[in-house]
Design a protein around this motif. Structure first.
Motif, PDB file in Angstrom:
ATOM      1  N   ALA A  68       6.054  -4.016  -0.790  1.00 29.90           N
ATOM      2  CA  ALA A  68       5.369  -2.722  -0.849  1.00 29.90           C
ATOM      3  C   ALA A  68       6.135  -1.729  -1.719  1.00 29.90           C
ATOM      4  O   ALA A  68       5.538  -0.943  -2.458  1.00 29.90           O
ATOM      5  N   PHE A  69       7.472  -1.767  -1.644  1.00 22.35           N
ATOM      6  CA  PHE A  69       8.255  -0.854  -2.480  1.00 22.35           C
ATOM      7  C   PHE A  69       8.119  -1.225  -3.955  1.00 22.35           C
ATOM      8  O   PHE A  69       8.040  -0.349  -4.818  1.00 22.35           O
ATOM      9  N   ALA A  70       8.085  -2.515  -4.250  1.00 23.98           N
ATOM     10  CA  ALA A  70       7.926  -2.940  -5.639  1.00 23.98           C
ATOM     11  C   ALA A  70       6.603  -2.453  -6.213  1.00 23.98           C
ATOM     12  O   ALA A  70       6.548  -1.975  -7.354  1.00 23.98           O
ATOM     13  N   PHE A  71       5.537  -2.534  -5.417  1.00 23.58           N
ATOM     14  CA  PHE A  71       4.234  -2.051  -5.888  1.00 23.58           C
ATOM     15  C   PHE A  71       4.243  -0.529  -6.049  1.00 23.58           C
ATOM     16  O   PHE A  71       3.588   0.013  -6.937  1.00 23.58           O
ATOM     17  N   SER A  72       4.973   0.176  -5.166  1.00 26.45           N
ATOM     18  CA  SER A  72       5.056   1.626  -5.263  1.00 26.45           C
ATOM     19  C   SER A  72       5.879   2.054  -6.474  1.00 26.45           C
ATOM     20  O   SER A  72       5.551   3.036  -7.142  1.00 26.45           O
ATOM     21  N   ALA A  73       6.958   1.314  -6.749  1.00 26.78           N
ATOM     22  CA  ALA A  73       7.832   1.664  -7.871  1.00 26.78           C
ATOM     23  C   ALA A  73       7.220   1.289  -9.215  1.00 26.78           C
ATOM     24  O   ALA A  73       7.482   1.951 -10.226  1.00 26.78           O
ATOM     25  N   PHE A  74       6.419   0.218  -9.216  1.00 25.49           N
ATOM     26  CA  PHE A  74       5.818  -0.255 -10.469  1.00 25.49           C
ATOM     27  C   PHE A  74       4.319  -0.422 -10.262  1.00 25.49           C
ATOM     28  O   PHE A  74       3.813  -1.543 -10.148  1.00 25.49           O
ATOM     29  N   PRO A  75       3.587   0.700 -10.209  1.00 25.45           N
ATOM     30  CA  PRO A  75       2.134   0.621  -9.979  1.00 25.45           C
ATOM     31  C   PRO A  75       1.420   0.006 -11.174  1.00 25.45           C
ATOM     32  O   PRO A  75       1.948  -0.052 -12.291  1.00 25.45           O
ATOM     33  N   ALA A  76       0.197  -0.436 -10.902  1.00 24.66           N
ATOM     34  CA  ALA A  76      -0.599  -1.058 -11.969  1.00 24.66           C
ATOM     35  C   ALA A  76      -0.934  -0.058 -13.064  1.00 24.66           C
ATOM     36  O   ALA A  76      -0.982  -0.395 -14.249  1.00 24.66           O
ATOM     37  N   THR A  77      -1.162   1.205 -12.675  1.00 24.94           N
ATOM     38  CA  THR A  77      -1.426   2.258 -13.650  1.00 24.94           C
ATOM     39  C   THR A  77      -0.389   3.350 -13.470  1.00 24.94           C
ATOM     40  O   THR A  77      -0.069   3.747 -12.349  1.00 24.94           O
ATOM     41  N   ILE A  78       0.152   3.829 -14.568  1.00 23.95           N
ATOM     42  CA  ILE A  78       1.189   4.861 -14.532  1.00 23.95           C
ATOM     43  C   ILE A  78       0.529   6.218 -14.745  1.00 23.95           C
ATOM     44  O   ILE A  78      -0.106   6.443 -15.785  1.00 23.95           O
ATOM     45  N   PRO A  79       0.646   7.153 -13.772  1.00 24.56           N
ATOM     46  CA  PRO A  79       0.023   8.469 -13.943  1.00 24.56           C
ATOM     47  C   PRO A  79       0.720   9.270 -15.030  1.00 24.56           C
ATOM     48  O   PRO A  79       1.909   9.058 -15.325  1.00 24.56           O
ATOM     49  N   ALA A  80      -0.012  10.203 -15.608  1.00 21.45           N
ATOM     50  CA  ALA A  80       0.564  11.060 -16.635  1.00 21.45           C
ATOM     51  C   ALA A  80       1.606  11.977 -16.014  1.00 21.45           C
ATOM     52  O   ALA A  80       1.460  12.439 -14.879  1.00 21.45           O
ATOM     53  N   LEU A  81       2.675  12.240 -16.768  1.00 24.94           N
ATOM     54  CA  LEU A  81       3.733  13.106 -16.278  1.00 24.94           C
ATOM     55  C   LEU A  81       3.276  14.557 -16.306  1.00 24.94           C
ATOM     56  O   LEU A  81       2.774  15.051 -17.309  1.00 24.94           O
ATOM     57  N   ASP A  82       3.487  15.260 -15.173  1.00 26.91           N
ATOM     58  CA  ASP A  82       3.110  16.668 -15.102  1.00 26.91           C
ATOM     59  C   ASP A  82       4.221  17.579 -15.600  1.00 26.91           C
ATOM     60  O   ASP A  82       3.984  18.711 -15.981  1.00 26.91           O
TER      61      ASP A  82
ATOM     62  N   ARG B 172      14.807   9.218 -10.809  1.00 27.91           N
ATOM     63  CA  ARG B 172      14.366  10.376 -11.576  1.00 27.91           C
ATOM     64  C   ARG B 172      12.867  10.550 -11.412  1.00 27.91           C
ATOM     65  O   ARG B 172      12.160   9.656 -10.976  1.00 27.91           O
ATOM     66  N   GLY B 173      12.397  11.708 -11.781  1.00 34.25           N
ATOM     67  CA  GLY B 173      10.973  11.992 -11.667  1.00 34.25           C
ATOM     68  C   GLY B 173      10.682  12.942 -10.533  1.00 34.25           C
ATOM     69  O   GLY B 173      11.493  13.145  -9.621  1.00 34.25           O
ATOM     70  N   MET B 174       9.500  13.547 -10.556  1.00 33.93           N
ATOM     71  CA  MET B 174       9.125  14.531  -9.546  1.00 33.93           C
ATOM     72  C   MET B 174       8.695  13.875  -8.246  1.00 33.93           C
ATOM     73  O   MET B 174       8.645  14.519  -7.206  1.00 33.93           O
ATOM     74  N   GLU B 175       8.351  12.593  -8.275  1.00 34.22           N
ATOM     75  CA  GLU B 175       7.989  11.862  -7.072  1.00 34.22           C
ATOM     76  C   GLU B 175       8.860  10.621  -6.972  1.00 34.22           C
ATOM     77  O   GLU B 175       9.470  10.191  -7.946  1.00 34.22           O
ATOM     78  N   ALA B 176       8.921  10.053  -5.774  1.00 35.17           N
ATOM     79  CA  ALA B 176       9.760   8.874  -5.561  1.00 35.17           C
ATOM     80  C   ALA B 176       8.935   7.781  -4.903  1.00 35.17           C
ATOM     81  O   ALA B 176       8.140   8.053  -4.002  1.00 35.17           O
ATOM     82  N   PRO B 177       9.101   6.524  -5.342  1.00 37.00           N
ATOM     83  CA  PRO B 177       8.421   5.418  -4.660  1.00 37.00           C
ATOM     84  C   PRO B 177       8.931   5.310  -3.237  1.00 37.00           C
ATOM     85  O   PRO B 177      10.093   5.623  -2.949  1.00 37.00           O
ATOM     86  N   VAL B 178       8.066   4.863  -2.338  1.00 36.29           N
ATOM     87  CA  VAL B 178       8.456   4.820  -0.927  1.00 36.29           C
ATOM     88  C   VAL B 178       7.727   3.690  -0.231  1.00 36.29           C
ATOM     89  O   VAL B 178       6.668   3.235  -0.691  1.00 36.29           O
ATOM     90  N   CYS B 179       8.315   3.218   0.851  1.00 33.56           N
ATOM     91  CA  CYS B 179       7.687   2.246   1.736  1.00 33.56           C
ATOM     92  C   CYS B 179       8.087   2.624   3.157  1.00 33.56           C
ATOM     93  O   CYS B 179       8.924   3.500   3.365  1.00 33.56           O
ATOM     94  N   LYS B 180       7.509   1.969   4.139  1.00 33.86           N
ATOM     95  CA  LYS B 180       7.799   2.318   5.526  1.00 33.86           C
ATOM     96  C   LYS B 180       9.256   2.045   5.887  1.00 33.86           C
ATOM     97  O   LYS B 180       9.845   2.772   6.697  1.00 33.86           O
ATOM     98  N   HIS B 181       9.860   1.021   5.278  1.00 30.42           N
ATOM     99  CA  HIS B 181      11.255   0.699   5.583  1.00 30.42           C
ATOM    100  C   HIS B 181      12.192   1.788   5.071  1.00 30.42           C
ATOM    101  O   HIS B 181      13.104   2.225   5.783  1.00 30.42           O
TER     102      HIS B 181
END
Length: 221
Positions: free
Chosen positions: A135-149, A175-184
């Motif tokens: 789940a963390f891998a999918f959160s850190a490397f999503p299929a689509t990368i959102p535009a940077l705000d 780095r970045g304004m958001e961080a990937p996360v999982c329940k663990h």
């Protein structure tokens, strides 16, 4: 640039840091039903966190409530510390979390007459902000990368301000304004930063370097 950054709204990482830092009552009895014992302010904070992490918060609290989180800390031997603690004042740098999967352990056969149930553990590092679960891998490397705000400079300044004020930041060294996360990861952050809240929920172990390496190799218990 200063006028531009001063007008920026707090990032999700900053807001999460503030919220989690506020969940730290000075005293709390050792209970396994800590949600029932939580006061109104803590419950309000948890509801806010739930809006930020609707898919991770409740499972993270469940992991803590079921005692599935283990913190390994390198033991100090008779010849001195394994690490120079003056250079590494943050204990999270010399400790690692392992979270046992809430799913039933897998069963495999070692012989025709013997089966072994092996629990699955996920390795969590808060400083480097990583978890070995899918789940963390999918959160850190999503299929689509959102535009940077916001540009990286604004993100770096936001992180520096947060660390200077609270001593840590949600997302660790990322780095970045958001961080990937999982329940663990979320469960371990609550365990690390809300000790008065999650007291008695985490198994603490002091281990040698060899034992730490064994856990990292997947041997676990």
């Amino acid at each position: 640039m200063q006028s531009e950054t001063s007008d920026q709204l707090p990032s999700c990482r900053h807001l999460t840091t503030v919220l989690i830092s506020s969940i730290n009552p000075s005293t709390r009895p050792d209970q396994t039903t800590f949600l029932a014992a939580a006061d109104a302010q803590i419950k309000s904070t948890l509801l806010t966190l739930y809006t930020l992490f609707p898919n991770e918060l409740l499972p993270a609290l469940d992991l803590l409530d079921r005692g599935l989180v283990t913190r390994l800390k390198l033991a100090i031997d008779e010849h001195g510390s394994t690490y120079n603690t003056e250079l590494l004042p943050d204990q999270s740098l010399i400790s690692t979390y392992y979270v046992r999967s809430a799913q039933p352990p897998s069963t495999h056969s070692r012989s025709k007459h013997r089966t072994v149930q092996t629990p699955t553990y996920y390795e969590v590092h808060l400083n480097s902000w990583s978890c070995s679960c899918p789940a963390f891998a999918f959160s850190a490397f999503p299929a689509t990368i959102p535009a940077l705000d916001s540009p990286d400079l604004v993100s770096a300044m936001d992180v520096e301000r947060t660390v200077a004020k609270y001593g840590w930041v949600f997302g660790g060294l990322g780095r970045g304004m958001e961080a990937p996360v999982c329940k663990h990861l979320l469960a371990c952050v609550l365990a690390e930063r809300c000790e008065g809240f999650a007291r008695g929920m985490v198994e603490e172990r002091e281990v040698s370097r060899e034992e730490m390496a064994g856990w990292a190799a997947g041997w676990g218990d």
